[in-house]
Design an enzyme around this catalytic site. Sequence first.
Site, PDB file in Angstrom:
ATOM      1  NE  ARG A   1       6.443   8.256   3.371  1.00 43.09           N
ATOM      2  CZ  ARG A   1       6.785   7.485   2.348  1.00 43.09           C
ATOM      3  NH1 ARG A   1       7.940   6.870   2.337  1.00 43.09           N
ATOM      4  NH2 ARG A   1       5.966   7.304   1.348  1.00 43.09           N
ATOM      5  CB  VAL A   2       7.561   3.980   7.967  1.00 47.22           C
ATOM      6  CG1 VAL A   2       7.791   2.601   7.374  1.00 47.22           C
ATOM      7  CG2 VAL A   2       8.523   4.221   9.128  1.00 47.22           C
ATOM      8  N   GLY A   3       7.348   4.322   4.604  1.00 42.39           N
ATOM      9  CA  GLY A   3       6.538   4.051   3.411  1.00 42.39           C
ATOM     10  C   GLY A   3       6.111   2.603   3.323  1.00 42.39           C
TER      11      GLY A   3
ATOM     12  CB  THR B   1       8.590   1.512  -7.160  1.00 41.15           C
ATOM     13  OG1 THR B   1       8.956   2.895  -7.255  1.00 41.15           O
ATOM     14  CG2 THR B   1       8.246   1.029  -8.568  1.00 41.15           C
ATOM     15  N   GLY B   2       6.502   3.588  -5.948  1.00 46.31           N
ATOM     16  CA  GLY B   2       5.490   4.623  -6.140  1.00 46.31           C
ATOM     17  C   GLY B   2       5.223   5.314  -4.814  1.00 46.31           C
ATOM     18  CG  LEU B   3       2.558   8.809  -2.607  1.00 44.68           C
ATOM     19  CD1 LEU B   3       3.863   9.444  -2.146  1.00 44.68           C
ATOM     20  CD2 LEU B   3       1.586   9.896  -3.014  1.00 44.68           C
ATOM     21  N   GLY B   4       4.103   5.512  -1.421  1.00 38.21           N
ATOM     22  CA  GLY B   4       3.822   4.477  -0.427  1.00 38.21           C
ATOM     23  C   GLY B   4       2.504   4.646   0.304  1.00 38.21           C
TER      24      GLY B   4
ATOM     25  CB  THR C   1      12.006   2.823  -4.844  1.00 38.38           C
ATOM     26  OG1 THR C   1      11.744   3.917  -3.994  1.00 38.38           O
ATOM     27  CG2 THR C   1      11.805   1.535  -4.090  1.00 38.38           C
TER      28      THR C   1
END
Length: 305
Positions: free
Chosen positions: A203-205, A225-228, A175
Amino acid sequence: MYTILVHGGAGNIPEDKAQAHLEGAKEAVKAGSEILKSDGSAMDAVEAAIKVMEDNPTFNAGTGSVLTFEGEVEMDAAIAYGPNLDFGAVAGVKNIRHPISLARLVMEKTDHVLLAGQGANDFAKLMGFEYHDPITPQRKAQWEKYRQEFMNGNYKDWPKLRELFKEHPEFLHGTVGAVAIDSHGETAAATSTGGVFLKLLGRVGDTPIPGAGTYATIEGASSSTGLGEGMMRILFTKTALDFLRDGLDAQHAAESAINYLDNFVGTDAGIIIVDRNGNVGIHHNTPNMTWAYLKDGMNEISCGI
Ligand code: ASP
């Protein structure tokens, strides 16, 4: 006085990819700093920096975005303007080259903050965006491999996906984000992503959610950034800018935001911050996060991974 700082995603970046990540981040800083040097705006600078990275297939944004479980690309992007908390975002947009520019048009040309799915694509058409296929052969091959591995487990079971992320932290990297302050003292932040590999359609982060993956105030600007799924739950970038407002410097605000995330949700993440004085904060709890920045007065771009 100006500063521009970018990230190219948090995760586990293989050694053979590190150089391409660093070069890509530096090119983005270059594009943004050219604008800031000539007294241009932070908004123009972060948009320009993100466009460079959206065009670079190394990163998980624009061309080179990761694929959904069904093998499509659905991209999220957001831009934030600090002086009045203005915000524009798109979620789940398909087949355009620069989602960040569409996010900016949502902010400037509509009364909305976030357009999603077909509505975002219809708006892109209206704004004259041309069809662009962002799927690269490399991403397609990765998708085939990961999907096969995933199918060997129970694909409907999200905890299995979490396990898969642990085994393959490279799922997450790529990202892109940019934060800047310009010579007029205005801050801006921008983030763009293909999301996470094998995400379900729709899916939306965190990226397009105000204060989750992207935020800017008069105190500073932040992109994450990372797991939303973890970052959304604690409004990660807003939390970081609250720490800044309460008196922490940019670096400590970044570190405190990661600590907060670790304490409450414990997911992989990285964050960049610029404050109103042009100081930078960079922190991540993953093995790597590509970053690069240039401040007024520096002769060379500083970068790391
Ligand atoms: N934050 C992004 C998302 O969850 C992914 C990433 O930063 O790599 O959509």
